[in-house]
Enzyme design. Structure first.
Site, mmCIF file in Angstrom:
data_model
loop_
_atom_site.group_PDB
_atom_site.id
_atom_site.type_symbol
_atom_site.label_atom_id
_atom_site.label_comp_id
_atom_site.label_asym_id
_atom_site.label_seq_id
_atom_site.Cartn_x
_atom_site.Cartn_y
_atom_site.Cartn_z
ATOM 1 N N ASP A 1 0.711 -1.182 -0.029
ATOM 2 C CA ASP A 1 -0.080 0.093 0.113
ATOM 3 C C ASP A 1 0.836 1.424 0.086
ATOM 4 O OD1 ASP A 1 0.945 -0.343 2.449
ATOM 5 O OD2 ASP A 1 -0.864 -0.857 3.440
ATOM 6 N N ASN B 1 -7.181 -2.338 14.369
ATOM 7 C CA ASN B 1 -8.466 -2.900 14.238
ATOM 8 C C ASN B 1 -8.878 -4.068 13.299
ATOM 9 O OD1 ASN B 1 -7.598 -1.655 11.692
ATOM 10 N ND2 ASN B 1 -8.871 -0.046 11.753
ATOM 11 N N HIS C 1 -7.049 -4.287 10.495
ATOM 12 C CA HIS C 1 -7.150 -4.169 8.842
ATOM 13 C C HIS C 1 -5.726 -5.081 8.276
ATOM 14 C CE1 HIS C 1 -4.594 -0.100 9.598
ATOM 15 N NE2 HIS C 1 -3.759 -1.232 9.409
ATOM 16 N N GLU D 1 -9.629 -1.499 5.431
ATOM 17 C CA GLU D 1 -10.054 -1.219 6.596
ATOM 18 C C GLU D 1 -11.387 -2.074 6.953
ATOM 19 O OE1 GLU D 1 -8.425 0.422 8.740
ATOM 20 O OE2 GLU D 1 -8.182 2.350 8.063
HETATM 21 C C1 GLP Z 1 -0.202 0.359 8.581
HETATM 22 C C2 GLP Z 1 -0.100 -0.305 7.420
HETATM 23 C C3 GLP Z 1 -0.294 -1.858 7.430
HETATM 24 C C4 GLP Z 1 0.148 -2.257 8.829
HETATM 25 C C5 GLP Z 1 -0.277 -1.813 9.985
HETATM 26 C C6 GLP Z 1 0.403 -1.883 11.151
HETATM 27 O O1 GLP Z 1 -1.654 0.960 8.671
HETATM 28 N N1 GLP Z 1 -0.817 -0.168 6.096
HETATM 29 O O2 GLP Z 1 0.094 -2.626 6.435
HETATM 30 O O3 GLP Z 1 0.036 -3.757 9.049
HETATM 31 O O4 GLP Z 1 0.173 -0.121 9.789
HETATM 32 O O5 GLP Z 1 1.289 -1.239 11.814
HETATM 33 P P1 GLP Z 1 2.353 -1.314 12.936
HETATM 34 O O6 GLP Z 1 3.014 -2.720 12.559
HETATM 35 O O7 GLP Z 1 3.111 -0.556 12.949
HETATM 36 O O8 GLP Z 1 1.430 -1.885 14.176
#
Ligand code: GLP
Length: 249
Positions: free
Chosen positions: A72, A141, A143, A148
């Site tokens: 993404d 959450n 995702h 989302e």
């Molecule tokens: C972002 C990314 C996700 C990732 C998520 C969790 O929103 N788009 O791909 O998995 O963050 O991040 P973290 O690993 O910092 O908790």
């Protein structure tokens, strides 16, 4: 019952998980030098990228024929923007290992036509022969990528609106200013993700424990996008003890 096909591995600590995953990917790369990897951003994969760099510096992994597709990107940031996921990946991985430039694929957050850019990405994945190993993080959450929670999911790569919670979770990348986090992003869709031949979702820390438990034990629902991994024949969830803490209760 109700655990779908997801295989779960619990590690004593996050650094052990990172090391095991880096070794696993290094092994796959030596068996299949043209490996196509799907990669996530976020805090969780940083130790894994550090371990890959360490293995590379020790001459134990070679990316010279590999390809990567990131999951993404934020809308409105161009390739050189230091806040972009592309810049994040350079900092943590691509500046330090030998993935060839032409093998590194990103969604272009500055593209004017999101539908066109999404279709281009889908084509590029197909042309590369599909993704062999898709590594995923997990949003608090539930995702994955930027798919989302909601009433419905989008199958293919698309432009999406970020929830306030997700914008807050990404604020660290923007000097801790949530207001600076873009409102929209481009993301692989759920079907794009599920088409990978193997999926490894990594989640560490207590803040992920509730979503981990629901992802594995709960119903398959767009309210928790990661639950769709239950439909994949070759999906693994790698967690540390903190993230696994609701699984035995
Ligand atoms: C972002 C990314 C996700 C990732 C998520 C969790 O929103 N788009 O791909 O998995 O963050 O991040 P973290 O690993 O910092 O908790």
């Amino acid at each position: 019952m109700g655990e779908g096909m997801i295989r779960v591995r619990v590690f004593r600590a996050a650094d052990r998980l990172a090391r095991a995953l880096a070794r696993d990917i290094a092994r796959r790369l030596s068996a299949t030098p043209r490996l196509v990897l799907g990669l996530p951003t976020g805090r969780t994969p940083i130790p894994f990228y550090q371990d890959l760099v360490r293995l590379y510096c020790a001459g134990l992994v070679d990316f010279s024929r590999a390809a990567t597709f990131n999951l993404d990107e934020f809308v409105g940031l161009d390739a050189d923007d230091p806040h972009s996921y592309r810049a994040f990946m350079r900092r943590h991985l691509f500046d330090h290992v030998n993935v060839p430039r032409r093998g590194i694929h990103f969604l272009d957050g500055a593209a004017r036509d999101a539908a066109r850019e999404s279709a281009r990405y889908e084509r590029a994945i197909r042309r590369a022969g599909g993704i062999d190993v898709q590594i995923l993080g997990l949003g608090v959450n539930g995702h994955i990528g930027f798919n989302e929670p909601g009433r419905a999911l989008v199958a293919r790569t698309h432009r999406t609106r970020l929830t306030p919670a997700t914008r807050r979770a990404n604020a660290a990348l923007f000097g801790h200013r949530t207001s600076a986090v873009p409102h929209d992003a481009l993301s692989m869709g759920m079907a794009t993700i599920l088409q990978a031949r193997r999926i490894v979702l990594i989640a560490t820390g207590a803040s992920k424990a509730r979503s981990v438990e629901r992802m594995i034990r709960g119903p398959v629902t767009p309210r928790l996008p990661a639950s769709f991994l239950q439909l994949h024949p070759n999906a693994e969830v790698w967690v540390d003890r903190a993230a696994a803490r609701h699984m035995n209760s």
